[in-house]
Write a protein that holds these residues in place. Sequence first.
Motif, short mmCIF file in Angstrom:
data_model
loop_
_atom_site.label_atom_id
_atom_site.label_comp_id
_atom_site.label_asym_id
_atom_site.label_seq_id
_atom_site.Cartn_x
_atom_site.Cartn_y
_atom_site.Cartn_z
N ARG A 125 0.84 -1.20 0.00
CA ARG A 125 0.00 0.00 0.00
C ARG A 125 0.89 1.26 0.00
NH1 ARG A 125 -5.08 -0.09 0.76
NH2 ARG A 125 -5.09 -2.07 1.87
N GLU A 126 1.93 1.25 0.82
CA GLU A 126 2.86 2.39 0.85
C GLU A 126 3.55 2.54 -0.50
OE1 GLU A 126 6.88 3.98 3.15
OE2 GLU A 126 5.92 2.14 3.86
N GLU A 147 1.19 4.26 -2.81
CA GLU A 147 1.09 5.68 -2.46
C GLU A 147 2.30 6.48 -2.91
OE1 GLU A 147 0.38 5.61 1.76
OE2 GLU A 147 -1.64 4.78 1.50
#
Length: 121
Positions: free
Chosen positions: A74-75, A78
């Motif tokens: 997820r990071e 992003e």
Amino acid sequence: MNGTAELALTIARRSTPPSDELEELLTAVHHHNKPKLLHDRQMHDLIVAAMQENRPVIKVHAEQMMTILEAIIREGIETGQFEVEDPAEAARAVKTAFIPFFHPVLIEHRLRHGEDIEGLA
């Protein structure tokens, strides 16, 4: 197994690019578990039995590892490092791809068939 999840969490919390964290996590978990699985027969047998009996501790550990993998992915999304639509699906794919490096029965199988376990991860 808590030691493995703690190691993974420590790596995931570093201030490094997610791609580096993912690579380091996968390598570190393999190197952390391999000696236990290869040289401690009692530990190996306990883990295999727990997996076969689908004990809650195995489920908890797997969920912890999936949560950590998903957070890194997820990071990465992003920050623009990873281009995937579903971080949970990507985490499952990573887990599936690395089963031969983590599963005690598969590691043992490779050894019995003379495959180079030292060259893994």
